[in-house]
Design a protein around this motif. Structure first.
Motif, short mmCIF file in Angstrom:
data_model
loop_
_atom_site.label_atom_id
_atom_site.label_comp_id
_atom_site.label_asym_id
_atom_site.label_seq_id
_atom_site.Cartn_x
_atom_site.Cartn_y
_atom_site.Cartn_z
N LEU A 89 0.84 -1.33 0.03
CA LEU A 89 -0.07 0.03 -0.14
C LEU A 89 1.00 1.24 0.02
CD1 LEU A 89 -2.83 -1.00 2.53
CD2 LEU A 89 -2.94 -0.89 0.18
N SER A 90 2.04 1.23 0.70
CA SER A 90 2.91 2.31 0.72
C SER A 90 3.71 2.69 -0.66
CB SER A 90 3.92 2.08 1.89
OG SER A 90 4.89 1.03 1.46
N LEU A 91 3.72 1.31 -1.05
CA LEU A 91 4.34 1.57 -2.84
C LEU A 91 3.33 2.32 -3.37
CD1 LEU A 91 6.25 -1.64 -3.09
CD2 LEU A 91 7.11 0.68 -2.77
N ILE A 92 1.98 1.95 -3.25
CA ILE A 92 0.92 2.56 -4.20
C ILE A 92 0.76 3.86 -3.83
CG2 ILE A 92 -1.48 2.62 -4.81
CD1 ILE A 92 -1.40 -0.57 -4.45
N LEU A 93 0.69 4.35 -2.67
CA LEU A 93 0.63 5.68 -2.27
C LEU A 93 1.72 6.65 -2.90
CD1 LEU A 93 -0.49 5.29 1.60
CD2 LEU A 93 -1.76 6.11 -0.40
N VAL A 94 3.11 6.09 -2.61
CA VAL A 94 4.19 6.72 -3.33
C VAL A 94 4.06 7.31 -4.83
CG1 VAL A 94 5.76 5.10 -3.94
CG2 VAL A 94 6.62 6.93 -2.86
N LEU A 95 3.12 6.48 -5.35
CA LEU A 95 3.06 6.86 -6.68
C LEU A 95 1.92 7.97 -7.22
CD1 LEU A 95 3.36 3.15 -8.12
CD2 LEU A 95 4.88 4.99 -8.26
N THR A 96 1.30 8.20 -6.07
CA THR A 96 0.21 9.23 -6.23
C THR A 96 0.73 10.60 -6.14
OG1 THR A 96 -0.40 9.03 -3.98
CG2 THR A 96 -1.43 7.57 -5.41
N PRO A 97 0.39 11.51 -6.83
CA PRO A 97 0.84 12.75 -6.57
C PRO A 97 0.54 13.62 -5.37
CG PRO A 97 -0.51 12.80 -8.60
CD PRO A 97 -0.76 11.44 -7.94
N ARG A 108 9.94 8.13 -5.30
CA ARG A 108 10.18 7.25 -4.59
C ARG A 108 10.00 7.50 -3.05
NH1 ARG A 108 16.37 5.75 -6.57
NH2 ARG A 108 16.02 5.44 -8.89
N TRP A 109 9.55 8.65 -2.86
CA TRP A 109 9.63 9.17 -1.24
C TRP A 109 8.30 9.62 -0.93
CZ3 TRP A 109 13.62 9.97 -4.69
CH2 TRP A 109 14.74 9.28 -4.36
N LEU A 165 7.85 1.07 -11.08
CA LEU A 165 7.05 2.29 -11.75
C LEU A 165 7.60 3.60 -11.02
CD1 LEU A 165 3.47 1.13 -11.47
CD2 LEU A 165 4.99 1.74 -13.43
N GLU A 166 8.63 3.40 -9.82
CA GLU A 166 8.73 4.79 -9.18
C GLU A 166 9.75 5.72 -10.22
OE1 GLU A 166 10.57 3.55 -5.64
OE2 GLU A 166 8.61 2.69 -4.73
N PRO A 167 10.79 5.34 -11.09
CA PRO A 167 11.30 3.78 -11.08
C PRO A 167 12.73 3.56 -10.22
CG PRO A 167 12.24 5.24 -12.78
CD PRO A 167 11.47 6.23 -11.82
#
Length: 386
Positions: A89-97, A108-109, A165-167
């Motif tokens: 879930l944290s990896l998904i959140l980091v991809l949201t603006p 990545r952060w 995807l971060e990448p």
């Protein structure tokens, strides 16, 4: 009859391992201070800006480690799936603006209270804990059935896809190789392991060729001097720093390459500055310390496995593989043996997430060794009673 519970209060933590880790941490703090003075003074008008932050991260990592070292391994076994879900879930959140924070074009952060948290670093630990749990629950299936190997790989592919995807190609490589190594040590049939290694290698190779910047890094790594002022600039400057160090180095704090010549001198290329200032002697010393930490983790894993603590053993294997692999890649990149990747040197490079997660891993490793020693003491006492 002797009291078999009395020895459990004895201090049975691995002193040599603790000492080696603290030496690496203290040396890392020293090199972060030395390598970041120029850039910190230029950007923040405070030559110790990065040092104070790294010192805070170190304090945070040690504090969290002191708590984790008291937590039984059974807790991690029971919560591994929940932790994996939290990491995903944290990896998904980091991809949201809204939640994600971009640095140098990479999302990545996640920024929390002025600090940047990197979920992919946490995922390395969570993946190790989850795979260790899976290997216990599905031990026979892993060794005898093809699907037993496919299931954890499917989870890994999903997690790796989010990281890509971060990448973050470097973290993806570390995740894949660590999990493959754990499956191999768990007894996966050789033919399955070989096929998956070939498949993963082809997939990672394809990703390199599909991304022009990754392909450029690969070709640059092969001949950085072909374009030393553009694509090969970072690597050539790192090699110059290492070459200037010679045997005994130019002296602590006397590096020239950190003065705006070598980019990311306090993070990814801290080792090059260390080589310049402390020379070949310092390089060998650091490599020996990392080799000891990794070797000790495998010794702990073997001893733990012999006593039947299989979950703890697989976790120790995973921690040793992860730290050893990341350190090897960072050293290889700095010395021009591997293509340039954004991976920090564990315990040494500037970076809060990496430092805290590494401290967490080492605390779990110390807990594993502690429980192993306690079980051995109990076994010896029972043998005496009989």
């Amino acid at each position: 009859m002797p009291n078999t519970k009395q020895p459990l209060s004895h201090f049975t933590y691995d002193i040599p391992l603790i000492f080696a880790c603290f030496v690496l941490l203290l040396l890392g703090l020293t090199m972060v201070m030395s390598s970041s003075i120029y850039i910190a003074e230029t950007h923040f008008n405070d030559s110790l800006h990065y040092f104070w932050r790294q010192l805070a991260f170190a304090g945070m990592g040690i504090s969290i480690g002191l708590v984790i070292i008291l937590i039984p391994m059974q807790f991690w076994h029971q919560t591994s799936a929940i932790l994996l879900l939290f990491g995903a879930l944290s990896l998904i959140l980091v991809l949201t603006p809204y939640f994600g924070h971009s640095v140098n074009g990479s999302m990545r952060w996640i920024q929390v209270a002025g600090f940047n948290i990197q979920p992919s670093e946490l995922m390395k630990l969570f993946m190790i804990l989850y795979v260790s749990s899976y290997l216990i629950r599905r031990s026979e299936e892993v060794r005898e059935s093809f699907m037993g190997f496919v299931k954890p790989m499917a989870v890994l592919i999903l997690i790796a896809g989010l990281v890509l995807l971060e990448p973050d190609y470097g973290a993806t490589v570390v995740l894949f190789v660590t999990v493959l190594g754990m499956l191999f040590l768990a007894g996966v049939p050789m033919y399955q392991f070989v096929w998956w290694v070939i498949g993963v290698s082809c997939a990672l190779g394809t990703l390199i060729f599909l991304a022009p910047y990754r392909l450029e890094r690969l070709t640059t790594f092969m001949d950085p001097w072909a374009d030393p002022f553009n694509s090969g600039f970072q690597l050539t400057q790192a090699l110059i720093a290492i070459g200037r160090g010679e045997i005994f180095g130019v002296g602590l704090g006397n590096s020239v390459q950190k003065l705006a010549y070598l980019p990311e001198a306090h993070t990814d290329f801290l080792f090059a500055i260390l080589a310049e200032e402390l020379g070949l002697i310092g390089v060998i010393f650091v490599i020996c310390l990392f080799a000891f930490v990794v070797l000790r983790s495998f010794v702990i894993a073997v001893e733990t496995e012999r006593l039947g603590l299989h979950y703890a053993a697989y976790t120790a294997y995973g921690i040793g593989l992860c730290i050893g692999l990341q350190a090897s890649i960072n050293l290889g990149v700095n010395m021009g043996l591997l293509p340039t990747k954004g991976l920090t040197l564990p315990l040494m490079s500037y970076g809060g997430s990496s430092l805290v997660v590494t401290c967490m891993m080492l605390a779990i490793l110390l807990r594993i060794d502690h429980e192993t020693q306690q079980k051995r003491i109990q076994a010896d006492l029972k043998a005496k009673v009989r």
